[in-house]
Design an enzyme around this catalytic site. Sequence first.
Site, PDB file in Angstrom:
ATOM      1  CB  THR A   5     -18.588  -7.653  40.156  1.00 16.15           C
ATOM      2  OG1 THR A   5     -18.206  -6.379  40.155  1.00 16.15           O
ATOM      3  CG2 THR A   5     -17.573  -8.731  40.659  1.00 16.15           C
ATOM      4  CD  GLU A   6     -17.618  -2.956  35.933  1.00 15.79           C
ATOM      5  OE1 GLU A   6     -18.681  -2.919  35.650  1.00 15.79           O
ATOM      6  OE2 GLU A   6     -16.971  -1.804  35.905  1.00 15.79           O
ATOM      7  CG  ASN A   7     -14.343  -5.998  40.367  1.00 12.08           C
ATOM      8  OD1 ASN A   7     -15.587  -6.111  40.240  1.00 12.08           O
ATOM      9  ND2 ASN A   7     -13.691  -6.173  41.792  1.00 12.08           N
TER      10      ASN A   7
END
Lengths: 222, 211
Positions: B47-49
């Site tokens: 997940t990009e976060n």
Amino acid sequence: MIDKRIGDLATAVAPIFDGAAIMVGGFGNSGIPAGLLNALLDHGARELTIISNNAGAGEDGISSLLREKRVRKVICSYPRSPGSIWFERRYEAGEIELEIVPQGTLAERIRAAGAGLGGFLTPTGYGTLLAAGKETREIDGVGYVFEPPLPADFALIRAEAGDRWGNLRYHVTARNFNPVMATAARHSIAEVRHLSGEPLEPDSVITPGIFVDSIVEYGIRP
Amino acid sequence: MKPLDENAMAARLAQDIPDGAYVNLGIGLPNKVAHFVPEGREVMYHTENGLLGVGPAPATGEEDPELIDASKKFVTMVPGAALFDHPLAFSMMRGNHLSIAVLGAYQVAENGDLANWATLEQSFPPAVGGAMDLVAGVPQIFVLMRHTARDGSPKLLKRCSYPLTGAGVVTRVYTDLCVLEVTPEGFRLVDLAPGNRLEEVQSVTEARILT
């Protein structure tokens, strides 16, 4: 002696001036400097440029600044989160300038500013509307877009723990944009859940204190 | 025609995620894919976060308010997970380290063009998030979407009319009616959802479906 601790949120945000460009850490509600944003609302600075991944949701934080018409421009990757009503109202009414930046390009432009680089070439966005008017270059058959550094006057940072030297440690996915933003502002203000008089374990430090100008405790988690 | 429901669409795509893959799932329907990967395959979700090794939703009362995915939903971490900041999260994407990204779309064209970030209506602000970074650096781009728009208009087109997220980036399309591979000649049929005929599916598809 180095002691970057400040006793209260209002004093921490006092240097912020009208027209300032402000980076705000966080992704969704994780890692948002909620205490500093509340203090900034009370402080009253206007005509702000907000640089953040999202454009707020609900009634607090960045949303409250939009509601009270303190924001002139938003630079972000994704303004359309569930509950982003104040951004949407201001945008539809044409009261706010929006610069959309792909998320990785946003992170890297901020990184370039903090790292003293004059920009970089990225394949992201090549051949799209977001590359229109930008310098491009082909390297080994791949198209790249030139992206300039993105600095700011202030960064509002949220971390899990900090010490008087300004060293910061984060909790799970609340790290996100916070460490890179701390490097790219002329004045970085960190809000931490636990502020310790004792130094953080050096192995655990993610943001070295050199990037932090002031640090204030705010124990409440969103 | 007999369209698949959303769970069945996600389950069909999940069959094509191999053991050991590093996968980014987009917001919305693509997020469901994780529930349907066949047992015995170990897949690491990115997940990009800032998390590689996204686990299932936590039990009620056990949420960590700061542990979320790109959809801003509460998640957990699997054994072997790692946490990092945004620049590193996007180095994984742009730098060709992930195996597959699963994205939603407004439109896909037969040359692999993807449109999923803007319609240019003033009442609908554009929002790109990490989509352009994913298509720039992830070798396999799977689109998971309904075959047609809500008003019945085709989404699988000769050329996209909305602004592009990336040119020639989509490798496969999974819809409620069929699975298509993007080839240099155009869309090629991989399989039809059970109970559907190609002529019917072609009738709601602007682009030609090759067999």
